[in-house]
Design a protein around this motif. Structure first.
Motif, mmCIF file in Angstrom:
data_model
loop_
_atom_site.group_PDB
_atom_site.id
_atom_site.type_symbol
_atom_site.label_atom_id
_atom_site.label_comp_id
_atom_site.label_asym_id
_atom_site.label_seq_id
_atom_site.Cartn_x
_atom_site.Cartn_y
_atom_site.Cartn_z
ATOM 1 N N ILE A 47 0.873 -1.167 0.000
ATOM 2 C CA ILE A 47 0.000 0.000 0.000
ATOM 3 C C ILE A 47 0.909 1.215 0.000
ATOM 4 C CG2 ILE A 47 -1.785 1.286 1.229
ATOM 5 C CD1 ILE A 47 -2.541 -1.319 2.646
ATOM 6 N N SER A 48 0.637 2.133 -0.902
ATOM 7 C CA SER A 48 1.376 3.382 -0.972
ATOM 8 C C SER A 48 0.348 4.496 -0.919
ATOM 9 C CB SER A 48 2.179 3.434 -2.272
ATOM 10 O OG SER A 48 2.844 4.658 -2.370
ATOM 11 N N GLY A 49 0.205 5.103 0.229
ATOM 12 C CA GLY A 49 -0.860 6.086 0.393
ATOM 13 C C GLY A 49 -2.087 5.432 1.010
ATOM 14 N N SER A 50 -3.259 5.940 0.683
ATOM 15 C CA SER A 50 -4.521 5.408 1.224
ATOM 16 C C SER A 50 -4.537 5.448 2.752
ATOM 17 C CB SER A 50 -4.788 4.000 0.690
ATOM 18 O OG SER A 50 -4.979 4.027 -0.697
ATOM 19 N N THR A 51 -4.383 6.636 3.281
ATOM 20 C CA THR A 51 -4.290 6.843 4.727
ATOM 21 C C THR A 51 -5.474 6.267 5.487
ATOM 22 O OG1 THR A 51 -3.122 8.895 4.226
ATOM 23 C CG2 THR A 51 -3.888 8.617 6.478
ATOM 24 N N THR A 52 -6.680 6.516 5.030
ATOM 25 C CA THR A 52 -7.871 6.010 5.728
ATOM 26 C C THR A 52 -7.869 4.488 5.770
ATOM 27 O OG1 THR A 52 -9.113 7.971 5.043
ATOM 28 C CG2 THR A 52 -10.401 6.057 5.759
ATOM 29 N N LEU A 53 -7.521 3.857 4.662
ATOM 30 C CA LEU A 53 -7.451 2.401 4.605
ATOM 31 C C LEU A 53 -6.401 1.877 5.581
ATOM 32 C CD1 LEU A 53 -8.042 -0.406 3.417
ATOM 33 C CD2 LEU A 53 -6.444 0.166 1.557
ATOM 34 N N VAL A 54 -5.222 2.478 5.598
ATOM 35 C CA VAL A 54 -4.152 2.016 6.489
ATOM 36 C C VAL A 54 -4.570 2.161 7.952
ATOM 37 C CG1 VAL A 54 -1.781 2.461 7.258
ATOM 38 C CG2 VAL A 54 -2.306 2.344 4.812
ATOM 39 N N ARG A 55 -5.214 3.245 8.277
ATOM 40 C CA ARG A 55 -5.706 3.413 9.656
ATOM 41 C C ARG A 55 -6.664 2.277 10.025
ATOM 42 N NH1 ARG A 55 -7.376 9.678 8.979
ATOM 43 N NH2 ARG A 55 -5.321 10.606 9.266
ATOM 44 N N SER A 56 -7.575 1.945 9.117
ATOM 45 C CA SER A 56 -8.534 0.860 9.380
ATOM 46 C C SER A 56 -7.827 -0.476 9.523
ATOM 47 C CB SER A 56 -9.567 0.770 8.251
ATOM 48 O OG SER A 56 -10.376 1.907 8.233
ATOM 49 N N LEU A 58 -0.863 10.998 9.208
ATOM 50 C CA LEU A 58 -1.103 9.562 9.132
ATOM 51 C C LEU A 58 -1.916 9.062 10.315
ATOM 52 C CD1 LEU A 58 -0.716 6.779 7.897
ATOM 53 C CD2 LEU A 58 1.563 6.700 8.936
ATOM 54 N N PHE A 59 -1.593 9.519 11.502
ATOM 55 C CA PHE A 59 -2.216 8.951 12.693
ATOM 56 C C PHE A 59 -3.325 9.835 13.235
ATOM 57 C CE2 PHE A 59 2.238 7.560 12.522
ATOM 58 C CZ PHE A 59 2.002 6.227 12.254
ATOM 59 N N GLU A 60 -4.373 9.170 13.721
ATOM 60 C CA GLU A 60 -5.542 9.862 14.266
ATOM 61 C C GLU A 60 -5.326 10.214 15.730
ATOM 62 O OE1 GLU A 60 -9.328 7.731 12.508
ATOM 63 O OE2 GLU A 60 -7.818 6.272 13.141
ATOM 64 N N VAL A 106 -6.058 7.459 19.127
ATOM 65 C CA VAL A 106 -5.941 6.037 18.804
ATOM 66 C C VAL A 106 -4.523 5.589 19.141
ATOM 67 C CG1 VAL A 106 -6.016 4.304 16.968
ATOM 68 C CG2 VAL A 106 -7.651 6.198 16.963
ATOM 69 N N GLN A 107 -4.421 4.551 19.969
ATOM 70 C CA GLN A 107 -3.118 4.003 20.335
ATOM 71 C C GLN A 107 -2.964 2.612 19.751
ATOM 72 O OE1 GLN A 107 -2.303 4.059 24.512
ATOM 73 N NE2 GLN A 107 -2.598 6.246 24.692
ATOM 74 N N ILE A 108 -1.891 2.410 19.015
ATOM 75 C CA ILE A 108 -1.581 1.110 18.434
ATOM 76 C C ILE A 108 -0.098 0.864 18.676
ATOM 77 C CG2 ILE A 108 -1.521 -0.299 16.338
ATOM 78 C CD1 ILE A 108 -3.806 1.531 15.279
ATOM 79 N N PRO A 109 0.238 0.003 19.618
ATOM 80 C CA PRO A 109 1.663 -0.245 19.911
ATOM 81 C C PRO A 109 2.370 -0.886 18.713
ATOM 82 C CG PRO A 109 0.255 -1.103 21.667
ATOM 83 C CD PRO A 109 -0.639 -0.737 20.515
ATOM 84 N N MET A 110 3.544 -0.351 18.389
ATOM 85 C CA MET A 110 4.353 -0.851 17.281
ATOM 86 C C MET A 110 5.772 -1.079 17.796
ATOM 87 S SD MET A 110 2.138 -0.721 14.723
ATOM 88 C CE MET A 110 3.014 -0.744 13.173
ATOM 89 N N LYS A 111 6.519 -1.925 17.071
ATOM 90 C CA LYS A 111 7.933 -2.107 17.417
ATOM 91 C C LYS A 111 8.773 -1.806 16.177
ATOM 92 C CE LYS A 111 7.968 -7.053 16.475
ATOM 93 N NZ LYS A 111 8.146 -8.388 16.954
ATOM 94 N N LEU A 112 9.879 -1.118 16.399
ATOM 95 C CA LEU A 112 10.795 -0.777 15.332
ATOM 96 C C LEU A 112 11.615 -2.015 14.988
ATOM 97 C CD1 LEU A 112 12.039 1.537 13.593
ATOM 98 C CD2 LEU A 112 13.711 1.823 15.436
ATOM 99 N N THR A 113 11.614 -2.403 13.711
ATOM 100 C CA THR A 113 12.368 -3.584 13.290
ATOM 101 C C THR A 113 13.567 -3.239 12.423
ATOM 102 O OG1 THR A 113 10.933 -3.951 11.377
ATOM 103 C CG2 THR A 113 10.334 -5.074 13.433
#
Length: 182
Positions: free
Chosen positions: A117-126, A151-153, A156-163
């Motif tokens: 996915i390149s773009g589509s911010t609303t889709l990525v949030r969902s 990008l982020f709303e 809304v909290q979504i834990p992520m880890k840097l890889t």
């Protein structure tokens, strides 16, 4: 199982809208290689309605002479996620409507390479809210844009880890995140 990977050009203040207005001074061979690597690991793209409508109006009549990415974009399988479109007419497009969580979960079970996915911010949030995004790749540009869609709303909290992290010569940070263990 297929992975869904989203990638964004993003400013220091989180803006992803209209990168054509601020991104290009930072584009170089390093960034081109990172984008090319993502393209080579993908055999499909996913997009929301707005991106589909924008791209379907622009890309179908483009050739490699117009843009080096035209053959890739026109020929790759494209999945369009929308609750408002009735049909998609651009070549190699499949409409995903209805219960998108169920449909995308099934799609991830099918054989194949990465779905990008390149773009589509609303889709990525969902996708992030529903635990369907496997990787988030951010090319963080050393610029404060000041205005535009982020990008982020809020709230809304979504834990992520840097890889993975790489610093390009231009000062752009290439950051790769995956959902954190629950």
């Amino acid at each position: 199982m297929r992975k869904i990977v989203a990638a964004f050009f993003i400013s220091l203040d989180g803006v992803v809208e209209s990168p054509d207005k601020w991104h290009f001074p930072y584009f170089d061979d390093e960034m081109g290689a990172a984008i090319g690597a993502q393209m080579s690991e993908s055999d499909a793209m996913m997009m929301g309605r707005v991106m589909y409508q924008d791209w379907a109006a622009y890309w179908p009549d483009k050739t490699e002479a117009d843009d080096q990415f035209a053959p890739f974009i026109n020929n790759i399988q494209k999945y369009v996620v929308s609750s408002t479109l009735d049909k998609v007419e651009w070549q190699n497009c499949t409409l995903i409507s209805g219960d998108f969580v169920e449909e995308i979960t099934k799609l991830k079970q099918e054989p194949g390479k990465t779905i990008s996915i390149s773009g589509s911010t609303t889709l990525v949030r969902s996708l992030m809210r529903h635990g369907l995004l496997d990787e988030l790749r951010l090319l963080v540009h050393p610029i404060v844009v000041g205005t535009g869609q982020r990008l982020f709303e809020d709230g809304v909290q979504i834990p992520m880890k840097l890889t993975s992290s790489t610093t390009f010569e231009t000062g752009v940070l290439s950051l790769v995140y995956q959902p954190a263990e629950k």
